[in-house]
Each structure stands twice: as structure tokens, then as C-alpha cells.
Design a protein around this motif. Structure first.
Motif, mmCIF file in Angstrom:
data_model
loop_
_atom_site.group_PDB
_atom_site.id
_atom_site.type_symbol
_atom_site.label_atom_id
_atom_site.label_comp_id
_atom_site.label_asym_id
_atom_site.label_seq_id
_atom_site.Cartn_x
_atom_site.Cartn_y
_atom_site.Cartn_z
ATOM 1 N N TRP A 1 98.439 105.521 -19.177
ATOM 2 C CA TRP A 1 97.517 106.188 -20.890
ATOM 3 C C TRP A 1 95.875 106.271 -20.198
ATOM 4 C CZ3 TRP A 1 97.151 101.350 -25.141
ATOM 5 C CH2 TRP A 1 98.291 101.709 -26.152
ATOM 6 N N GLY A 2 95.728 106.855 -19.064
ATOM 7 C CA GLY A 2 94.457 107.380 -17.910
ATOM 8 C C GLY A 2 93.237 106.485 -19.037
ATOM 9 N N VAL A 3 93.642 104.824 -19.268
ATOM 10 C CA VAL A 3 92.236 104.237 -19.234
ATOM 11 C C VAL A 3 91.029 104.728 -18.201
ATOM 12 C CG1 VAL A 3 91.368 102.087 -20.401
ATOM 13 C CG2 VAL A 3 92.850 102.804 -21.786
ATOM 14 N N GLY A 4 89.795 104.175 -17.981
ATOM 15 C CA GLY A 4 89.176 103.586 -16.913
ATOM 16 C C GLY A 4 88.317 102.921 -17.224
ATOM 17 N N TYR A 5 88.193 102.211 -18.537
ATOM 18 C CA TYR A 5 87.418 101.166 -18.578
ATOM 19 C C TYR A 5 87.974 100.035 -19.418
ATOM 20 C CZ TYR A 5 82.458 98.783 -20.131
ATOM 21 O OH TYR A 5 81.866 98.107 -19.823
ATOM 22 N N LEU B 1 88.767 101.865 -11.324
ATOM 23 C CA LEU B 1 87.687 101.452 -13.388
ATOM 24 C C LEU B 1 87.554 100.623 -12.799
ATOM 25 C CD1 LEU B 1 89.999 100.323 -15.608
ATOM 26 C CD2 LEU B 1 90.555 98.779 -14.005
ATOM 27 N N VAL B 2 86.606 100.329 -14.039
ATOM 28 C CA VAL B 2 85.048 99.420 -14.509
ATOM 29 C C VAL B 2 85.368 98.908 -15.118
ATOM 30 C CG1 VAL B 2 83.201 100.076 -15.396
ATOM 31 C CG2 VAL B 2 83.952 102.028 -14.084
ATOM 32 N N VAL B 3 84.998 97.150 -14.996
ATOM 33 C CA VAL B 3 85.542 96.206 -15.360
ATOM 34 C C VAL B 3 84.534 95.626 -15.625
ATOM 35 C CG1 VAL B 3 87.053 94.688 -15.346
ATOM 36 C CG2 VAL B 3 88.442 96.488 -14.591
ATOM 37 N N GLU B 4 84.353 95.247 -16.806
ATOM 38 C CA GLU B 4 83.287 94.118 -17.861
ATOM 39 C C GLU B 4 84.157 93.174 -18.011
ATOM 40 O OE1 GLU B 4 81.084 94.005 -22.143
ATOM 41 O OE2 GLU B 4 82.026 95.726 -21.396
#
Length: 558
Positions: free
Chosen positions: A299-303, A349-352
């Protein structure tokens, strides 16, 4: 040469106190009595605190208590007066530069009554008090974490949840928010909870497959219409996940084996209609890997915003002879290993780490993940002490703070909520399309200021010129220091006077000037006294706030 002395006074119509400060910073009480009575002057003064350092006196004394009083060595750092209902309060902070001993003296007196109550709190840090300790801890946290570009880039994040869509995203609601977020300067756009909810009776007990809800994202492209719009507006798309839970009504509750879940006494643990995955089991880990690789890789999700809204109790005893605590520790270690593998496969990837608004907050996670949600507090007035205190527990560049302007907010309130995030990480929700022109301009200004100063934040260390924030303090201050610059956010809440004084100690000594960075169109006034390192700040209204920049003068070249 006579000793230069400064003084300050405090009290009310029935009680009067006078204090004198020597040129060495020593603080003494020179008068306590009724208004109008003559004071004793410096010769009859007393130290505010007397401390006996047991065991460090002259060695000929049997108990070694002779000449151990060190109250006279305590130096004035700052003081502030406040009003709490019918009580007047004065707080004076003192410290001994040689030993690191710090004392906070609090005087309280009821209005109209000549009575005084005093309290003293002592603390100790061998390297200069709480500020120095937290500065060292900040450096340590930076040195012992997984490297990631986000720690230096600090992109601005829009998240649709808090005081905005509140878990009810749809294509219709998201498209105007995406445009408004892009216009405000956001660089990531995160679709929070609810994007998978295709039922009318709530999603709490059905989560686990993490597929988009067709009813929320109709049309041929479904959720990809929204993700594409985010990218078209120059932002990176993000999604909310709660990976470790499976709802009891989710298809995954049946397709995964019992061994993939927390169990006690052979029975699968159920809490509030949910099961908890045990990531030591390969089926549990394979399920989550498949989900993340689909969202990120396809999907191209980056976060990813990873939540954890479950209390699994004492843990799991799924393995033979295992105590629940040992099982929980085993899962926690497997969870960390899963996160390492996720970031190994998707390094950008940015992970919160959200975890119910910061309820699972530890260095094991902070050393791996890029951001930490600081709170789900919805009241902008109450968020100020949370935002100001956050650097005690997380580096400034990792502390995500909600900045949620609302259409009904005054302009001072819009600036107040935006400023709370400017020395951390901006999490910008809010119904931006519904804001008036002036409020929208304040939002845009805040984001522009943040982008201008954010390069300094990853190398700055914190301090608290008014002391660590109290929940009800009318004035709150957070400073971030670089070798050449100090950034200072001050908040004034209802109940305080319009002016306060702050002392930035040695960190900002020799400052050349002070500049109000945000909000530039409001009425904040800041005056710097280089001789005493005192900063006087006036905020005429409450609530109100200001972000200041204090710069040092460069030494003249030889």
C-alpha cells in the motif's frame, strides 16, 4: 567593598515578608511581620533553609555535627508567587553549586490572616540538580537508541483523531482534511482508528484482520483514493494499528491456534472482548508480519501508529511450568524482536508508540521506535504541564504532542495549543477547514516556526526555569538549550499574574538578546537582564503563551 544586595517582597494585607539577595546569590529573610512594621535589615537576617549535613562536621566532635550547617551556602535560583483560592503562595528555589544540593521552599498564607506555613523539599544531584540530571539522561537516550532518519528530520504529522474525527474516518471526511493539512505544512498524514470498521455495532471486538472498511471508503479504489490523495499533496500516508490484540468476533480468533494467544490454566485470556497475541508463537508473528508487509510494502504506508489498549493481567502461562510473569516477559522480548525485524525490513518506516496515549512507555520501546505519544489529554489547558514535562521521560524529538485547534477556540487558545508542541513533535489534528482566517494563519505560522527551529531540537537538552511543572501551576516554562541558543516556551494559565521572572542560570549567560518567535502578532513581552541572567516575561491574557529564542553574544575576536 560593600556587598551589593537585591531584595524582593511578598505577602498580603495582613502579612509581609522581605528577602535580600547577596551578590553571591545567597538568599536571606530580613523581615516577617505585619505590614508597616520595621524590618531587621541584613544584620538580623536568617537563611531560608538550614541543613545539617550529618557526619561531615569537625572530626573532634563525637557526633560530627559541629560546623555542618550549610544553609548559608544555598544560592537563589528563582522564585515565583501565585494565588490558589484564598491562599497566597511563594516558592523559592535554592541550590548549592558545590554539592548539587537543591532546596525548594514554599510559603503559604491565607488571605487576610497573619499566619504563615512553610515547607521545604530537598533533592540532590552531584552534577548540578534536576536540570543537569535530565540533560545527561537525554544524551544517554540519544546514544542508546536505534538510528533513524526521523530523529533528525522531525517531519510535521497530521493525525485525524484527537478532537477531530475521533475514530470515524471516511473518504468524505478525510479529503478536505488532507488538503487543509497540506496547506498548513504537514508532511505526514495519519488515518487513525476506525478505518477497518465495517460494522454498525462497533469495532472493539472485531479487530484483527486489518482490512479497510468498504462502507467507509466506497468506490472502485476504496481506501487507496485517500492514500493517493495524501501522496498527491506531498505527504506520506500513515495508519493506526493495534497489532497485539484480536477481537473475540474477529475471524483471526478462530483461524489462529490457541497457542498463539495468552493463556492461563490452559484457557485463552479474554479481556474486554479481546484476546492478546503471544508473539513467541510463529503463527502470531507471521500474522503480524503479513499485515505490516501488506500495508507498508504493497500500500505504500510510511507511518504506523501502534496502540495497545488492553490489560492482559498477570501475563501468560502458556508454556509448561511457566509462571504468568515469566510468560509476559517472554512475550515482551518477542515483541521487541518483532519490532526490530519490522524496521530491518522497512528501514524508512516511522513507528509511533501510542499505547493508550503513553501508558506503555519505557526505554526498551523508545530505543527502537521513533515517536512516543505523550498523552490523550483533550483539554488544551491541561496539556501544557504534560508537554512541558515530557522531556523528563523522552527526548524532545521523540515526544509527540497534540496541537488541536478548534473552530470555537479564541485566537489565544489556538496559539496556546500550537505552542505546546513546538519544542517536541507536532501532532496536528483539528478541524482545520472550519477555522477562521486568523486562526488558520496562527496554525500555519506555528508550523513554519517549527520547521525553522527543528534542526536544533535533536541536539538540545531540557531545563525548567520555573521548576518541574505542577498540574495547577499558573505559569509553566520549558527551555531547550543548544551551545549557542536557548528556546523557551512559557505558558500562562488562568490564576496567575501577568508577569513572571525566570532565571536561566549559566546556560544562557551573556545572552545578546531575546526574540519572540511565536505568536508574533500577540502581546508577549520579554526582557533580558544579562547581569543577573533573569528573563522577565509578560503575557497580558490567560491562557496565552510564547516561544522565545535567546541567543548568546559571540566573544570578541582577539
Amino acid at each position: 567593598m560593600e556587598t551589593e544586595q537585591r531584595s524582593f517582597r511578598w505577602g498580603h494585607e495582613a502579612l509581609h515578608l522581605e528577602f535580600v539577595l547577596g551578590d553571591d546569590g545567597s538568599a536571606r529573610l530580613t523581615h516577617l511581620g505585619l505590614p508597616g512594621e520595621a524590618g531587621n535589615g541584613p544584620r538580623g537576617s536568617l537563611p531560608l533553609v538550614e541543613v545539617t549535613a550529618t557526619g561531615h562536621g569537625r572530626d573532634w566532635s563525637g557526633s560530627r555535627l559541629v560546623q555542618t550547617a550549610i544553609g548559608g551556602r544555598l544560592r537563589h535560583r528563582t522564585h515565583r508567587a501565585a494565588r490558589d483560592g484564598d491562599w497566597h503562595t511563594l516558592t523559592v528555589q535554592l541550590h548549592d553549586p558545590d554539592t548539587g544540593l537543591a532546596a525548594e521552599v514554599t510559603y503559604r498564607s491565607p488571605d487576610g490572616i497573619p499566619a504563615l506555613r512553610s515547607e521545604v523539599t530537598l533533592s540532590f544531584s552531584a552534577d548540578g540538580g534536576p536540570d543537569a540530571a535530565f540533560a545527561a539522561l537525554t544524551r544517554y537516550r540519544r546514544a542508546h537508541r536505534r538510528p533513524h532518519p526521523d530523529h533528525l528530520g522531525l517531519p510535521v504529522i497530521f493525525n485525524d483523531y484527537m478532537n477531530c474525527l475521533m475514530g470515524d474516518p471516511t473518504t468524505e471526511k478525510l479529503l478536505p482534511l488532507i488538503d487543509a493539512a497540506a496547506e498548513a505544512g504537514a508532511e505526514y498524514f495519519v488515518i487513525d482508528a476506525g478505518w477497518y470498521d465495517d460494522g454498525g455495532d462497533g469495532w472493539w471486538t472485531t479487530v484483527g484482520t486489518w482490512e479497510p472498511a468498504a462502507s467507509r471508503f466506497p468506490g472502485e479504489k476504496g481506501i487507496h483514493e485517500v492514500l493517493d490523495r495524501i501522496r498527491e499533496r506531498g505527504m506520506v500516508p500513515g495508519l493506526w494499528l493495534e497489532p497485539e490484540v484480536i477481537g473475540v468476533r474477529s475471524p483471526m480468533a478462530k483461524s489462529l491456534p490457541d497457542e498463539a494467544f495468552f493463556r492461563r490454566d490452559g484457557v485463552r485470556v479474554t479481556e474486554s472482548g479481546r484476546h492478546h497475541l503471544d508473539l513467541r508463537h510463529p503463527a502470531a508473528r507471521a500474522h503480524l508480519d503479513q499485515v505490516v508487509d501488506r500495508l507498508v510494502g504493497e500500500w505504500g504506508v510510511g507511518y504506523l501508529k501502534l496502540d495497545h489498549n488492553i490489560d492482559p493481567g498477570s501475563g501468560t502461562s502458556a508454556h509448561p511450568g511457566e509462571s504468568p510473569g515469566a510468560g509476559l516477559l517472554g512475550h515482551n522480548r518477542a515483541h521487541l524482536d518483532w519490532l526490530d525485524g519490522l524496521l530491518d525490513r522497512h528501514p524508512h518506516l516511522v513507528v509511533e508508540n501510542c499505547a493508550s496515549g503513553g501508558m506503555r512507555w519505557d526505554h526498551a520501546l523508545l530505543s527502537r521506535l521513533q515517536l512516543q505519544s505523550t498523552s490523550d489529554q483533550q483539554n488544551l489547558h491541561l496539556y501544557a504541564p504534560i508537554a512541558a514535562s515530557a522531556p523528563t521521560a523522552v527526548t524532545p524529538e521523540q515526544g509527540a504532542v497534540w496541537a488541536y485547534p478548534q473552530p470555537e477556540d479564541s485566537l489565544d487558545e489556538v496559539a496556546f495549543t500550537m505552542a505546546s508542541a513546538l519544542l517536541g513533535r507536532i501532532h496536528l489534528p483539528g478541524l482545520l477547514p472550519e477555522l477562521g482566517p486568523e486562526a488558520r494563519a496562527l496554525v500555519h505560522e506555528a508550523v513554519a516556526v517549527y520547521k525553522a527551529v527543528r534542526a536544533d531540537l535533536p541536539r538540545a537538552v531540557p531545563s525548567w526555569p520555573l521548576g518541574l511543572p505542577g498540574w495547577d501551576d499558573p505559569w509553566i516554562a520549558l527551555a531547550l538549550h543548544t551551545p549557542a541558543t536557548t528556546y523557551l516556551t512559557v505558558w500562562r494559565r488562568p490564576g496567575g499574574e501577568a508577569t513572571t521572572s525566570l532565571q536561566l542560570a549559566d546556560r544562557a549567560g551573556g545572552a545578546a538578546g531575546v526574540e519572540v518567535l511565536y505568536p508574533t502578532a500577540r502581546q508577549a513581552v520579554a526582557t533580558w537582564n544579562p547581569d543577573t541572567a533573569d528573563l522577565t516575561v509578560t503575557l497580558p491574557t490567560a491562557p496565552s503563551t510564547a516561544l522565545l529564542r535567546i541567543t548568546r553574544a559571540e566573544l570578541d575576536a582577539p
